[in-house]
Design a protein around this motif. Structure first.
Motif, short mmCIF file in Angstrom:
data_model
loop_
_atom_site.label_atom_id
_atom_site.label_comp_id
_atom_site.label_asym_id
_atom_site.label_seq_id
_atom_site.Cartn_x
_atom_site.Cartn_y
_atom_site.Cartn_z
N UNK A 1 46.04 39.73 81.88
CA UNK A 1 46.95 40.87 81.92
C UNK A 1 46.15 42.14 81.65
N UNK A 2 46.04 42.99 82.68
CA UNK A 2 45.41 44.29 82.57
C UNK A 2 46.48 45.28 82.13
N UNK A 3 46.30 45.88 80.94
CA UNK A 3 47.32 46.78 80.39
C UNK A 3 46.75 48.19 80.21
N UNK A 4 47.43 49.17 80.81
CA UNK A 4 47.05 50.57 80.67
C UNK A 4 47.79 51.19 79.47
N UNK B 1 47.10 59.51 87.45
CA UNK B 1 47.96 58.73 88.35
C UNK B 1 48.73 59.64 89.30
N UNK B 2 48.47 60.93 89.27
CA UNK B 2 49.33 61.91 89.92
C UNK B 2 49.25 61.88 91.44
N UNK B 3 48.14 61.39 91.98
CA UNK B 3 47.97 61.47 93.43
C UNK B 3 47.20 60.25 93.91
N UNK B 4 47.28 59.99 95.20
CA UNK B 4 46.54 58.89 95.79
C UNK B 4 45.03 59.18 95.74
N UNK C 1 52.75 56.71 80.22
CA UNK C 1 51.82 57.16 81.26
C UNK C 1 50.96 55.99 81.75
N UNK C 2 50.76 55.02 80.89
CA UNK C 2 50.06 53.81 81.32
C UNK C 2 50.88 53.01 82.32
N UNK D 1 50.36 54.67 85.53
CA UNK D 1 49.05 54.28 86.06
C UNK D 1 49.09 52.87 86.63
N UNK D 2 49.82 51.97 85.99
CA UNK D 2 49.96 50.61 86.51
C UNK D 2 50.62 50.63 87.89
N UNK D 3 51.66 51.46 88.04
CA UNK D 3 52.29 51.65 89.35
C UNK D 3 51.26 52.16 90.36
N UNK D 4 50.49 53.17 89.97
CA UNK D 4 49.50 53.74 90.89
C UNK D 4 48.50 52.68 91.33
#
Length: 268
Positions: free
Chosen positions: A57-60, A99-102, A135-136, A139-142
């Motif tokens: 499990x990678x957790x931000x 995580x704000x942009x691609x 915010x993590x 980042x996980x979504x990103x």
């Protein structure tokens, strides 16, 4: 480019890693594993035999946190180490995430972390989970939006991306939890107040139809979740809603791992 170099370095190091064996654990717990100019933390299950391949499990971490907290956090590492899961906690630059942009460098960094972990530990390739809080979670979504083709499940807590984001990849399953009284990252209601909007992006990408209410459940008496699931042509989605605010709910990660790994539900 710098993370490509780090990846190449990890691959070149593979022969040495094989000679040392999967018990090479010199940077565990609060001691960071260095990766170029970045770092991450890892915690193996307490009773791991040093050989058996592990789910990961990678957790931000959340804003202004670091991986040192994650590997000690009862609601995160307390869940993973009891269930035979290797916990990996990258450190964000400035204690935050981009995580704000691609195309953010943090996606490449996270992929390099996973590659480095695979050189240090025997990993079950089909049981890689990606998680994050606040915010993590964003980042996980990103990460799974851009590089999630090999991710078994996204476990997202109190954070999303814009539901109109165009994601190139997706995990096999998405599990989201959100508090209706979140006053840090407000609950993302739909345009007409829809409660299921926090997972709209994935429902559209997976080709989901109407969700199926699963009723109420709780891990502790003081917090009750209401779950809705979607079994879709392209994947599975679940949304847990609770009446609380911005926090990692007691037992939520533990319950998700139990269900994903086919274990009896337990707490902690």
């Amino acid at each position: 480019m710098k993370y490509l170099i780090a990846l190449l370095g990890a691959l070149l190091w593979a022969n040495t890693a094989t000679a040392i064996g999967p018990w090479n654990r010199e940077c565990e717990g609060e001691t960071p594993c260095l990766l170029g100019d970045r770092s991450y933390h890892v915690r193996a299950p307490d009773d791991w035999d040093g050989v058996t391949p592990l789910p990961v499990m990678l957790h931000f971490h959340g804003w202004q946190r670091q991986g040192t907290l994650i590997v000690q956090h009862q609601r995160i590492s307390g869940a993973t180490h009891r269930r035979g899961v290797l916990l990996v906690a990258p450190n964000g630059l400035g204690r935050s995430w981009d995580f704000w942009h691609a195309g953010t460098d943090d996606v490449g960094f996270a992929r390099a972390v996973l590659q480095d972990v695979k050189e240090r530990y025997p990993v079950l390739a089909d049981q890689v989970f990606v998680s994050g809080y606040s915010w993590g979670s964003n980042m996980a979504w990103r990460f799974v939006c851009e590089d999630g083709a090999d991710v078994a499940a996204l476990l997202a807590i109190s954070g999303t991306l814009s539901q109109t984001e165009d994601c190139a990849t997706a995990p096999r399953e998405v599990r989201q939890v959100y508090g209706l009284n979140d006053q840090v990252l407000d609950y993302p209601y739909g345009p007409n107040g829809e409660l299921d909007y926090p997972v709209y992006l994935w429902r559209e990408k997976f080709g989901c139809d109407t969700g199926a209410p699963q009723g109420l459940w709780n891990a502790r008496d003081f917090l009750t979740f209401e779950r809705t699931t979607w079994d879709c042509s392209g994947g599975r989605v679940s949304l847990d809603i609770h009446p609380g605010g911005h926090f990692i709910p007691h037992g939520w990660i533990a319950r998700q791992l139990d269900e994903l790994l086919g274990l009896p539900n337990s707490y902690p």
